[in-house]
Design an enzyme around this catalytic site. Structure first.
Site, PDB file in Angstrom:
ATOM      1  N   ASP A 126       0.367  17.079   8.746  1.00  0.00           N
ATOM      2  CA  ASP A 126       0.886  17.250   7.388  1.00  0.00           C
ATOM      3  C   ASP A 126       1.720  18.533   7.258  1.00  0.00           C
ATOM      4  O   ASP A 126       1.306  19.525   6.663  1.00  0.00           O
ATOM      5  CB  ASP A 126      -0.257  17.212   6.347  1.00  0.00           C
ATOM      6  CG  ASP A 126      -1.081  15.936   6.462  1.00  0.00           C
ATOM      7  OD1 ASP A 126      -0.574  14.964   7.064  1.00  0.00           O
ATOM      8  OD2 ASP A 126      -2.219  15.907   5.972  1.00  0.00           O
TER       9      ASP A 126
ATOM     10  N   PHE B 139       2.993   9.896   9.689  1.00  0.00           N
ATOM     11  CA  PHE B 139       2.091  10.463   8.692  1.00  0.00           C
ATOM     12  C   PHE B 139       2.848  11.439   7.773  1.00  0.00           C
ATOM     13  O   PHE B 139       4.057  11.596   7.852  1.00  0.00           O
ATOM     14  CB  PHE B 139       0.916  11.157   9.399  1.00  0.00           C
ATOM     15  CG  PHE B 139      -0.256  10.235   9.666  1.00  0.00           C
ATOM     16  CD1 PHE B 139      -0.102   8.856   9.708  1.00  0.00           C
ATOM     17  CD2 PHE B 139      -1.532  10.761   9.883  1.00  0.00           C
ATOM     18  CE1 PHE B 139      -1.188   8.018   9.953  1.00  0.00           C
ATOM     19  CE2 PHE B 139      -2.626   9.935  10.122  1.00  0.00           C
ATOM     20  CZ  PHE B 139      -2.466   8.573  10.158  1.00  0.00           C
ATOM     21  N   SER B 140       2.061  12.136   6.955  1.00  0.00           N
ATOM     22  CA  SER B 140       2.677  12.943   5.889  1.00  0.00           C
ATOM     23  C   SER B 140       3.505  14.111   6.411  1.00  0.00           C
ATOM     24  O   SER B 140       3.241  14.655   7.484  1.00  0.00           O
ATOM     25  CB  SER B 140       1.593  13.460   4.947  1.00  0.00           C
ATOM     26  OG  SER B 140       1.177  12.376   4.145  1.00  0.00           O
TER      27      SER B 140
ATOM     28  N   TRP C 130      -4.448   0.420   3.683  1.00  0.00           N
ATOM     29  CA  TRP C 130      -3.811   1.343   4.626  1.00  0.00           C
ATOM     30  C   TRP C 130      -3.558   0.662   5.971  1.00  0.00           C
ATOM     31  O   TRP C 130      -4.376  -0.152   6.406  1.00  0.00           O
ATOM     32  CB  TRP C 130      -4.721   2.569   4.795  1.00  0.00           C
ATOM     33  CG  TRP C 130      -4.100   3.715   5.505  1.00  0.00           C
ATOM     34  CD1 TRP C 130      -3.401   4.740   4.942  1.00  0.00           C
ATOM     35  CD2 TRP C 130      -4.127   3.972   6.914  1.00  0.00           C
ATOM     36  NE1 TRP C 130      -2.987   5.615   5.909  1.00  0.00           N
ATOM     37  CE2 TRP C 130      -3.412   5.164   7.134  1.00  0.00           C
ATOM     38  CE3 TRP C 130      -4.665   3.308   8.020  1.00  0.00           C
ATOM     39  CZ2 TRP C 130      -3.233   5.722   8.393  1.00  0.00           C
ATOM     40  CZ3 TRP C 130      -4.483   3.863   9.290  1.00  0.00           C
ATOM     41  CH2 TRP C 130      -3.775   5.055   9.468  1.00  0.00           C
TER      42      TRP C 130
ATOM     43  N   TRP D 298       0.798  -1.231   0.000  1.00  0.00           N
ATOM     44  CA  TRP D 298       0.000   0.000   0.000  1.00  0.00           C
ATOM     45  C   TRP D 298       0.835   1.288   0.000  1.00  0.00           C
ATOM     46  O   TRP D 298       1.765   1.428   0.785  1.00  0.00           O
ATOM     47  CB  TRP D 298      -0.903   0.029   1.248  1.00  0.00           C
ATOM     48  CG  TRP D 298      -1.567   1.350   1.427  1.00  0.00           C
ATOM     49  CD1 TRP D 298      -1.146   2.387   2.216  1.00  0.00           C
ATOM     50  CD2 TRP D 298      -2.750   1.800   0.765  1.00  0.00           C
ATOM     51  NE1 TRP D 298      -2.018   3.447   2.086  1.00  0.00           N
ATOM     52  CE2 TRP D 298      -3.010   3.115   1.205  1.00  0.00           C
ATOM     53  CE3 TRP D 298      -3.629   1.212  -0.163  1.00  0.00           C
ATOM     54  CZ2 TRP D 298      -4.107   3.861   0.761  1.00  0.00           C
ATOM     55  CZ3 TRP D 298      -4.722   1.953  -0.598  1.00  0.00           C
ATOM     56  CH2 TRP D 298      -4.951   3.258  -0.133  1.00  0.00           C
TER      57      TRP D 298
ATOM     58  N   TRP E  13      -9.596   8.674  -1.838  1.00  0.00           N
ATOM     59  CA  TRP E  13      -9.969   7.902  -0.641  1.00  0.00           C
ATOM     60  C   TRP E  13     -11.318   7.203  -0.801  1.00  0.00           C
ATOM     61  O   TRP E  13     -11.615   6.257  -0.068  1.00  0.00           O
ATOM     62  CB  TRP E  13      -9.961   8.789   0.607  1.00  0.00           C
ATOM     63  CG  TRP E  13      -8.573   9.023   1.132  1.00  0.00           C
ATOM     64  CD1 TRP E  13      -7.910  10.215   1.184  1.00  0.00           C
ATOM     65  CD2 TRP E  13      -7.665   8.046   1.656  1.00  0.00           C
ATOM     66  NE1 TRP E  13      -6.647  10.036   1.712  1.00  0.00           N
ATOM     67  CE2 TRP E  13      -6.477   8.711   2.011  1.00  0.00           C
ATOM     68  CE3 TRP E  13      -7.739   6.662   1.857  1.00  0.00           C
ATOM     69  CZ2 TRP E  13      -5.373   8.059   2.563  1.00  0.00           C
ATOM     70  CZ3 TRP E  13      -6.639   6.004   2.404  1.00  0.00           C
ATOM     71  CH2 TRP E  13      -5.476   6.704   2.750  1.00  0.00           C
TER      72      TRP E  13
ATOM     73  N   GLU F 220      -6.222  18.826   4.599  1.00  0.00           N
ATOM     74  CA  GLU F 220      -5.002  18.019   4.735  1.00  0.00           C
ATOM     75  C   GLU F 220      -3.910  18.562   3.801  1.00  0.00           C
ATOM     76  O   GLU F 220      -4.202  19.253   2.829  1.00  0.00           O
ATOM     77  CB  GLU F 220      -5.280  16.555   4.342  1.00  0.00           C
ATOM     78  CG  GLU F 220      -6.378  15.898   5.157  1.00  0.00           C
ATOM     79  CD  GLU F 220      -6.595  14.416   4.832  1.00  0.00           C
ATOM     80  OE1 GLU F 220      -6.765  13.642   5.772  1.00  0.00           O
ATOM     81  OE2 GLU F 220      -6.610  14.040   3.645  1.00  0.00           O
TER      82      GLU F 220
ATOM     83  N   GLN G  75       3.809   7.698   1.905  1.00  0.00           N
ATOM     84  CA  GLN G  75       3.041   6.979   2.923  1.00  0.00           C
ATOM     85  C   GLN G  75       2.973   5.532   2.490  1.00  0.00           C
ATOM     86  O   GLN G  75       2.484   5.219   1.398  1.00  0.00           O
ATOM     87  CB  GLN G  75       1.631   7.579   3.032  1.00  0.00           C
ATOM     88  CG  GLN G  75       1.593   8.945   3.691  1.00  0.00           C
ATOM     89  CD  GLN G  75       1.864   8.853   5.180  1.00  0.00           C
ATOM     90  OE1 GLN G  75       0.960   8.541   5.948  1.00  0.00           O
ATOM     91  NE2 GLN G  75       3.081   9.144   5.605  1.00  0.00           N
TER      92      GLN G  75
ATOM     93  N   ASN H 254       0.119   5.746  -0.127  1.00  0.00           N
ATOM     94  CA  ASN H 254      -0.689   6.939  -0.403  1.00  0.00           C
ATOM     95  C   ASN H 254       0.208   8.160  -0.558  1.00  0.00           C
ATOM     96  O   ASN H 254       1.110   8.094  -1.404  1.00  0.00           O
ATOM     97  CB  ASN H 254      -1.914   7.099   0.524  1.00  0.00           C
ATOM     98  CG  ASN H 254      -1.657   7.118   2.010  1.00  0.00           C
ATOM     99  OD1 ASN H 254      -1.279   6.116   2.580  1.00  0.00           O
ATOM    100  ND2 ASN H 254      -1.906   8.230   2.661  1.00  0.00           N
ATOM    101  N   ASP H 255      -0.015   9.240   0.135  1.00  0.00           N
ATOM    102  CA  ASP H 255       0.596  10.545  -0.183  1.00  0.00           C
ATOM    103  C   ASP H 255       2.109  10.534  -0.472  1.00  0.00           C
ATOM    104  O   ASP H 255       2.868   9.875   0.237  1.00  0.00           O
ATOM    105  CB  ASP H 255       0.453  11.501   1.010  1.00  0.00           C
ATOM    106  CG  ASP H 255      -0.920  11.539   1.606  1.00  0.00           C
ATOM    107  OD1 ASP H 255      -1.817  10.855   1.104  1.00  0.00           O
ATOM    108  OD2 ASP H 255      -1.079  12.252   2.603  1.00  0.00           O
TER     109      ASP H 255
END
Ligand code: FRU
Length: 505
Positions: free
Chosen positions: A169, A93-94, A61, A34, A305, A220, A53, A36-37
């Site tokens: 973030d 996190f980001s 996630w 997985w 998402w 975000e 991420q 993401n960002d």
């Protein structure tokens, strides 16, 4: 445990063939699991770093790590071991990264400036226990070109003293005029700006946004950076929101204004929301710091998402958009952010498959019978000599599945349509509607610049005034492409198309 992860990762990245169904051939995607960002994007010593991420144990996630890759040209990527792992303060996190050139943090030396990453900790146990202050900001540093990272032993550097449920973030940058670091982060319904002389102690400067832009979803991943227009500096604030995007779910809005080192002032407080991309699949995008020549290179997470955790890909999930260069442009509606693919993309062109001038299309013009994945196309349409109602590009396969990108003349809107593009039932949210974007330009010359990959398209219309990014999943590869003109003729003044080579093979 850590050793097992590293061995698994090295094995996966060494043996990943990158030829699975739907695997992007032009876009960055992790070998497995997985993503993401995009995070920590910084240029240093000839390398563009891309952290992301990452959950290395599953294709949904989970406890967030920072995955890591580097590129020398923004196009070809080399996978590196995981850079940051969760610890007792929480998941990672980001966030972002900078080159601390003056060694203000003391983590390196002046001759060997450190890379400093600033990220959000998310303490899952805290969230589950009903606490509200489970997100706070931490830093880590590297003195070996980002290969290994040490977390600061006095983290968090920005605690969550006000019990803000959404407090995350961090995008950090050096503000030359006031000679200090600024970090911008999302704090509930607004963004907050802090300043620091050493990246370790931070002071609140201001907040922005309570009454500005769209608040249809959680705020975000902000980014704040200067761009020049007509010799003047304006500041752009990117802000991702989820849900509430123009085509549904996650999307990125932006503001243009001034920043004096303390406060951001929006030029268009009462105006409508400005969207960076009208497709469904460009989220949490931010820009690289320290890029030579002051270029603003941007990259987003190419998913949403609404359905990201269900898309039919394996053994990985999600890709990034292609890197884009951002600039400002004066339009009839005011100053807007413009997006173009970074020029480096041209190194992927292998063969020109179409080069034509002054054509009239009625009905349909075949572009290629070849697989239209990995194709770049540019069409210039002369609207003053066009009387069709609708025109654009359709890619298709033998099963009759199609994906369309077009322009509707009457409503003056660009659109993408993936409703018949193959696998759609994995999520009710995925292919509910067409996605549309209003045309801004009044110019009679309309320009479509498109990049197709195996499972995505990116459209830059009118020299990047409008962008649309969408993913799709045909049950078998698309094998043909055509230009269509409905309800009349379309005058194409210039057409070009290239086959592009894979970045992995
Ligand atoms: C955006 C986001 C960020 C957060 C990260 C967690 O997609 O929700 O706000 O830091 O993803 O993975």
């Amino acid at each position: 445990m850590k050793i097992v992860f590293i061995i698994l990762f090295v094995v996966m990245s060494t043996f990943a063939q990158y030829d699975e169904p739907h695997r992007p051939q032009l876009h960055f995607s992790p070998p497995a699991n997985w993503m993401n960002d995009p995070n920590g994007m910084v240029y240093h010593n000839g390398e563009y770093h891309l952290f992301y991420q990452y959950y290395p144990n599953d294709i949904v996630w989970g406890p967030m790590h920072w995955g890591h890759a580097v590129s020398r040209d923004l196009i070809h990527w080399k996978h590196l071991p995981i850079a940051l792992e969760p610890d007792k303060l929480g998941y990672i996190f980001s966030g972002s990264a900078v080159v601390d050139k003056q060694n203000s943090s003391g983590f390196g030396t002046k001759n060997k400036p450190p890379l400093v990453a600033m990220f959000t900790y998310h303490l899952m146990e805290g969230e589950k226990a009903g606490r509200k202050n489970f997100q706070y900001q931490g830093i880590a540093y590297s003195t070996d070109n980002g290969r290994t990272w040490t977390k600061y032993d006095k983290n968090p550097v920005i605690p969550n003293t006000e019990n803000l449920k959404d407090f995350r973030d961090t995008k950090v940058f050096w503000h030359e005029e006031s000679k200090r670091w600024i970090v911008v982060l999302a704090a509930g319904d607004h963004i907050r700006l802090y300043s620091s002389s050493n990246l370790k102690t931070w002071k609140v400067e201001s907040e922005f946004g309570k009454m500005h832009g769209s608040h249809a979803g959680v705020w975000e991943c902000p980014d704040l950076f200067p761009l020049k227009i007509n010799g003047k500096t304006k500041w752009v604030l990117l802000l991702s929101i989820n849900p509430g995007g123009p085509s549904g779910g996650s999307a990125t809005q932006y503001f243009i204004g001034d920043f004096d080192g303390k406060t951001f002032k929006n030029d268009n407080p009462s105006k409508k929301t400005l969207w960076l991309d009208y497709g469904r699949d460009n989220y949490a995008g931010v820009t690289w710091s320290n890029v030579p020549g002051g270029r603003r290179a941007f990259l987003g997470w190419m998913s949403n998402w609404d359905y990201a955790q269900k898309v039919p890909t394996s053994p990985w999930r999600s890709a990034m958009t292609l890197p884009r260069e951002l600039s400002l442009k004066q339009t009839s509606d005011g100053i807007r952010v413009n997006q173009k693919l970074v020029k480096e993309i041209e190194i992927l062109r292998v063969s020109e498959m179409l080069a034509a001038k002054d054509m009239i299309v009625t009905g349909s013009l075949e572009i290629s019978k070849a697989k239209p994945s990995q194709i770049e196309m540019i069409f210039e349409v002369d609207l003053s000599k066009t009387d069709s109602k609708d025109f654009g590009i359709e890619v298709s396969n033998k099963k009759g599945e199609t994906f369309t990108v077009g322009y509707n003349v009457g409503s003056r809107s660009f659109y993408t349509d993936r409703r018949k593009a193959g696998k759609t039932t994995f999520s009710e949210e995925f292919a509910k509607d067409m996605h549309t974007a209003p045309r801004v330009s009044r110019n009679s010359k309309l320009r479509l610049h498109l990049i197709f990959d195996n499972s995505s398209v990116e459209l830059f219309a009118d020299d990047g005034e409008i962008a649309m990014t969408d993913i799709f999943f045909p049950t078998e590869d698309f094998t043909g492409s055509r230009f269509f003109s409905t309800g009349g003729k379309t005058r194409i003044s210039n057409a070009k198309a290239w086959n592009l080579r894979s970045i992995w093979h």
